[in-house]
Design a protein around this motif. Sequence first.
Motif, PDB file in Angstrom:
ATOM      1  N   LEU A  54       0.710  -1.221   0.182  1.00 26.74           N
ATOM      2  CA  LEU A  54      -0.072  -0.067   0.031  1.00 26.74           C
ATOM      3  C   LEU A  54       0.829   1.293  -0.202  1.00 26.74           C
ATOM      4  O   LEU A  54       0.364   2.218  -0.446  1.00 26.74           O
ATOM      5  CB  LEU A  54      -1.007  -0.138   1.026  1.00 26.74           C
ATOM      6  CG  LEU A  54      -2.135  -0.969   1.087  1.00 26.74           C
ATOM      7  CD1 LEU A  54      -2.772  -1.143   2.500  1.00 26.74           C
ATOM      8  CD2 LEU A  54      -3.037  -0.572   0.058  1.00 26.74           C
ATOM      9  N   VAL A  78      -5.113  -8.545   3.695  1.00 29.42           N
ATOM     10  CA  VAL A  78      -5.119  -7.507   4.745  1.00 29.42           C
ATOM     11  C   VAL A  78      -6.277  -7.589   5.536  1.00 29.42           C
ATOM     12  O   VAL A  78      -7.386  -7.412   5.108  1.00 29.42           O
ATOM     13  CB  VAL A  78      -4.649  -6.219   3.925  1.00 29.42           C
ATOM     14  CG1 VAL A  78      -4.659  -5.222   5.108  1.00 29.42           C
ATOM     15  CG2 VAL A  78      -3.456  -6.302   3.111  1.00 29.42           C
ATOM     16  N   PHE A  80      -7.973  -5.203   8.425  1.00 27.68           N
ATOM     17  CA  PHE A  80      -7.596  -3.959   9.105  1.00 27.68           C
ATOM     18  C   PHE A  80      -8.214  -3.933  10.664  1.00 27.68           C
ATOM     19  O   PHE A  80      -9.230  -4.885  10.864  1.00 27.68           O
ATOM     20  CB  PHE A  80      -8.357  -2.675   8.549  1.00 27.68           C
ATOM     21  CG  PHE A  80      -7.583  -2.284   7.430  1.00 27.68           C
ATOM     22  CD1 PHE A  80      -6.327  -1.808   7.291  1.00 27.68           C
ATOM     23  CD2 PHE A  80      -8.375  -2.355   6.032  1.00 27.68           C
ATOM     24  CE1 PHE A  80      -5.640  -1.321   6.231  1.00 27.68           C
ATOM     25  CE2 PHE A  80      -7.429  -2.023   5.026  1.00 27.68           C
ATOM     26  CZ  PHE A  80      -6.249  -1.531   4.997  1.00 27.68           C
ATOM     27  N   ASN A  82     -10.323  -1.885  11.934  1.00 27.38           N
ATOM     28  CA  ASN A  82     -11.959  -1.594  11.628  1.00 27.38           C
ATOM     29  C   ASN A  82     -12.237  -2.589  10.664  1.00 27.38           C
ATOM     30  O   ASN A  82     -11.625  -2.482   9.307  1.00 27.38           O
ATOM     31  CB  ASN A  82     -12.219  -0.329  11.120  1.00 27.38           C
ATOM     32  CG  ASN A  82     -11.616   0.925  12.018  1.00 27.38           C
ATOM     33  OD1 ASN A  82     -11.545   0.459  13.403  1.00 27.38           O
ATOM     34  ND2 ASN A  82     -11.474   1.876  11.764  1.00 27.38           N
ATOM     35  N   ALA A  84     -13.666  -2.773   8.042  1.00 27.63           N
ATOM     36  CA  ALA A  84     -13.610  -2.224   6.305  1.00 27.63           C
ATOM     37  C   ALA A  84     -14.415  -3.327   5.538  1.00 27.63           C
ATOM     38  O   ALA A  84     -14.124  -3.370   4.438  1.00 27.63           O
ATOM     39  CB  ALA A  84     -12.351  -2.091   6.020  1.00 27.63           C
ATOM     40  N   LEU A  85     -15.505  -3.816   5.880  1.00 23.89           N
ATOM     41  CA  LEU A  85     -16.404  -4.515   5.109  1.00 23.89           C
ATOM     42  C   LEU A  85     -17.262  -3.659   4.443  1.00 23.89           C
ATOM     43  O   LEU A  85     -17.686  -2.397   4.758  1.00 23.89           O
ATOM     44  CB  LEU A  85     -17.307  -5.526   5.968  1.00 23.89           C
ATOM     45  CG  LEU A  85     -16.567  -6.676   6.725  1.00 23.89           C
ATOM     46  CD1 LEU A  85     -17.492  -7.200   7.715  1.00 23.89           C
ATOM     47  CD2 LEU A  85     -16.083  -7.567   5.988  1.00 23.89           C
ATOM     48  N   PHE A  86     -17.768  -3.951   3.007  1.00 29.81           N
ATOM     49  CA  PHE A  86     -18.438  -3.178   2.355  1.00 29.81           C
ATOM     50  C   PHE A  86     -20.092  -3.080   2.991  1.00 29.81           C
ATOM     51  O   PHE A  86     -20.650  -4.385   3.058  1.00 29.81           O
ATOM     52  CB  PHE A  86     -18.471  -3.625   0.852  1.00 29.81           C
ATOM     53  CG  PHE A  86     -17.362  -3.359   0.301  1.00 29.81           C
ATOM     54  CD1 PHE A  86     -16.623  -2.281   0.261  1.00 29.81           C
ATOM     55  CD2 PHE A  86     -16.835  -4.459  -0.373  1.00 29.81           C
ATOM     56  CE1 PHE A  86     -15.485  -2.123  -0.269  1.00 29.81           C
ATOM     57  CE2 PHE A  86     -15.376  -4.335  -0.916  1.00 29.81           C
ATOM     58  CZ  PHE A  86     -14.889  -2.988  -1.010  1.00 29.81           C
ATOM     59  N   PRO A  87     -20.563  -1.944   3.403  1.00 24.53           N
ATOM     60  CA  PRO A  87     -21.869  -2.253   4.226  1.00 24.53           C
ATOM     61  C   PRO A  87     -22.910  -2.307   3.151  1.00 24.53           C
ATOM     62  O   PRO A  87     -24.099  -2.776   3.840  1.00 24.53           O
ATOM     63  CB  PRO A  87     -22.069  -0.913   4.762  1.00 24.53           C
ATOM     64  CG  PRO A  87     -21.076  -0.085   4.204  1.00 24.53           C
ATOM     65  CD  PRO A  87     -20.025  -0.783   3.640  1.00 24.53           C
ATOM     66  N   TRP A  88     -22.700  -2.169   1.912  1.00 24.57           N
ATOM     67  CA  TRP A  88     -24.019  -2.638   0.915  1.00 24.57           C
ATOM     68  C   TRP A  88     -23.908  -3.910   0.532  1.00 24.57           C
ATOM     69  O   TRP A  88     -24.726  -4.324  -0.405  1.00 24.57           O
ATOM     70  CB  TRP A  88     -23.624  -1.402  -0.036  1.00 24.57           C
ATOM     71  CG  TRP A  88     -22.680  -1.374  -0.880  1.00 24.57           C
ATOM     72  CD1 TRP A  88     -21.869  -2.263  -1.824  1.00 24.57           C
ATOM     73  CD2 TRP A  88     -21.452  -0.536  -0.356  1.00 24.57           C
ATOM     74  NE1 TRP A  88     -20.418  -1.925  -2.066  1.00 24.57           N
ATOM     75  CE2 TRP A  88     -20.379  -0.890  -1.349  1.00 24.57           C
ATOM     76  CE3 TRP A  88     -21.500   0.637   0.329  1.00 24.57           C
ATOM     77  CZ2 TRP A  88     -19.175  -0.029  -1.180  1.00 24.57           C
ATOM     78  CZ3 TRP A  88     -20.303   1.293   0.629  1.00 24.57           C
ATOM     79  CH2 TRP A  88     -19.184   1.133  -0.359  1.00 24.57           C
ATOM     80  N   ASN A  94     -19.483 -10.186   0.928  1.00 27.30           N
ATOM     81  CA  ASN A  94     -18.335  -9.784   1.217  1.00 27.30           C
ATOM     82  C   ASN A  94     -17.216 -10.569   1.307  1.00 27.30           C
ATOM     83  O   ASN A  94     -16.206 -10.368   0.675  1.00 27.30           O
ATOM     84  CB  ASN A  94     -18.426  -9.083   2.776  1.00 27.30           C
ATOM     85  CG  ASN A  94     -18.629  -7.360   2.747  1.00 27.30           C
ATOM     86  OD1 ASN A  94     -17.776  -6.681   2.483  1.00 27.30           O
ATOM     87  ND2 ASN A  94     -19.663  -7.012   3.019  1.00 27.30           N
ATOM     88  N   TRP A 131     -24.190  -4.471   9.412  1.00 25.73           N
ATOM     89  CA  TRP A 131     -24.870  -3.734  10.536  1.00 25.73           C
ATOM     90  C   TRP A 131     -25.618  -4.731  11.692  1.00 25.73           C
ATOM     91  O   TRP A 131     -25.710  -4.293  12.726  1.00 25.73           O
ATOM     92  CB  TRP A 131     -25.614  -2.441  10.270  1.00 25.73           C
ATOM     93  CG  TRP A 131     -26.867  -2.813   9.495  1.00 25.73           C
ATOM     94  CD1 TRP A 131     -26.941  -2.712   8.203  1.00 25.73           C
ATOM     95  CD2 TRP A 131     -28.274  -3.011  10.033  1.00 25.73           C
ATOM     96  NE1 TRP A 131     -28.208  -3.146   7.669  1.00 25.73           N
ATOM     97  CE2 TRP A 131     -29.045  -3.265   8.745  1.00 25.73           C
ATOM     98  CE3 TRP A 131     -28.624  -3.119  11.101  1.00 25.73           C
ATOM     99  CZ2 TRP A 131     -30.441  -3.806   8.943  1.00 25.73           C
ATOM    100  CZ3 TRP A 131     -29.911  -3.634  11.453  1.00 25.73           C
ATOM    101  CH2 TRP A 131     -31.056  -3.651  10.272  1.00 25.73           C
ATOM    102  N   ARG A 145     -13.286 -13.188   4.686  1.00 26.74           N
ATOM    103  CA  ARG A 145     -12.979 -12.244   3.410  1.00 26.74           C
ATOM    104  C   ARG A 145     -11.705 -12.406   2.971  1.00 26.74           C
ATOM    105  O   ARG A 145     -11.140 -12.774   1.769  1.00 26.74           O
ATOM    106  CB  ARG A 145     -13.395 -11.198   3.571  1.00 26.74           C
ATOM    107  CG  ARG A 145     -12.858 -10.262   2.289  1.00 26.74           C
ATOM    108  CD  ARG A 145     -13.662  -8.711   2.323  1.00 26.74           C
ATOM    109  NE  ARG A 145     -12.870  -7.840   3.308  1.00 26.74           N
ATOM    110  CZ  ARG A 145     -13.374  -6.685   3.453  1.00 26.74           C
ATOM    111  NH1 ARG A 145     -14.221  -6.088   2.711  1.00 26.74           N
ATOM    112  NH2 ARG A 145     -12.671  -5.872   4.335  1.00 26.74           N
TER     113      ARG A 145
END
Lengths: 257, 259
Positions: A54, A78, A80, A82, A84-88, A94, A131, A145
């Motif tokens: 990165l 990687v 993280f 947080n 960093a999952l795609f909320p949509w 995911n 969520w 993931r």
Amino acid sequence: MAHLVLDHISVHYGNQAQPAVTQASLSVNSGDFVVLVGRSGCGKTTLLNAAAGLIAPNSGSVTVDGKQIKAPGADRAVVFQNDALFPWLNARENIGFALKLRGVAAKERDAAADRLLALVKLEGFGSKAIWELSGGMRQRVGLARALAAEPDFLLMDEPLGALDALTRERMQTLLLDIWAANNIGVLMVTHGIDEALLLATRIVVLAPGPGRVVRQIDAGFGRRYASGETVRSIKADPAFNQARAELEDSIFEGEAA
Amino acid sequence: MSRALQSIGRSAIGWLLPALLLAGWEIASRAGVISANVLPAPSAVGAAFWKLLLSGELLENIRISTLRALSGFVVGGAIGFGLGLANGLSALSRGLTDTTIQMIRNIPHLALIPLVILWFGIDEEAKLFLVALGVFFPIYINTLLGIQGVDPQLVEMGRIYGMSRSQLFIRVILPGALPSIFVGLRYALGIMWLTLIVAETISASSGLGYMAMQAREFLLIDVVVLSILIYALLGKLADSLARYLERLSLQWHPAFQNV
Ligand SMILES: Nc1ncnc2c1ncn2[C@@H]1O[C@H](COP(=O)(O)OP(=O)(O)OP(=O)(O)O)[C@@H](O)[C@H]1O
Ligand SMILES: [Mg+2]
């Protein structure tokens, strides 16, 4: 067998007076569990991001099997702090996302995702929205993931930092289980001394001002867990306490120097 | 079954107050409490509606106004969306245009009406221009904010996945910005009607606003009230449509769950 090598790398962010890390070297092989420890700001994230591709170091080299790394790649997953999952996307989507980008058919993707959900002990949660999941569950989805792309290396920046103590302990053993079963190389950042000792095959101690590697300590408690010993009995071993004292000393020495 | 009934009940409750008001209004008119010169009875407005509907005048005016509103919306919305995207994605583009746009934004677009009349007379371009201008800003600002507000860690994740720029845009940035874009869309729809009403009352030879102004000259107060009600209904319709689209495309969002 894959080798990830950071060879005398220095990273100097444009707006900083001194380099974030200087002349840092470490290596991760398949089957290694390397843990980075050190005070806040000593360059742990910087090193991990360099390994991920990165950020590019100002000097020194990052190589995988001798080949220079220029960008992130599917061989180095990687995770993280947080999630960093795609909320949509839901949990299953995911997890299957990397496969989708590769053009894997939906049915295969979902099958792979469900297998990974079972691996991180989240059977039946595939259709849940992000969520709807707890922090620990999200972090497990993030782990699943990362594993979906079948990486050689798993790079994790304080992956358990946001979790409560009990969840954290369970995640530690889950990490060990996955690591032991998959022959992957792990590079992980943590603030937890016990966590570092329990998981690592090697602990890399960093010191700040400018960030540098001050010591590398071999550890074997994670291997003992992998070969069947319980966490309780490992932590009850006087050798564990002694190793902790040693590790704390070397972190402290590094700062004093 | 009982859930369905409940949800019908919930949406019905919103209509209770308007229905009561309407009933009260009708009674007050018939009792002579409200003079017909001030406010006609709902039944009189209903009669006017029926008459104009049969003559075809009403539908024609609605058609013309809707067409104006939508074409202005499409033009202004497209420019706003495009510039919002460009400025959200490129620092160069933002540096080049954002200051100018923010300066123009401080002029209320309706203050331009005299100038617009001088430029375009009362032709269609005048209405199109005003609506487009009014719609432009909310769409622009919210698209820009939406893009700037996308979680940088998700973008980083996209890089880790090795996404191309267009993949990153379609799969990460756009979905991340969508909630904010919808806020802009709904706000812009409100502005769209408002602008059109004002523009049509001031200068037009057709459309709902024109109908209302004509009625005023002939003292047809029932038609004036009818026009106002129709504006309200059209506005509500546009908003409902936007809400529906919003729900549809933001199903993943915790704020849009059917709980
Ligand atoms: N993007 C950046 N731009 C400028 N300076 C940075 C950037 N990222 C980190 N730094 C600086 O580099 C140094 C090392 O930061 P880094 O994030 O690697 O530390 P860390 O060991 O991960 O700390 P922590 O334990 O708090 O996460 C710090 O002094 C930090 O201020
Ligand atoms: Mg860090």
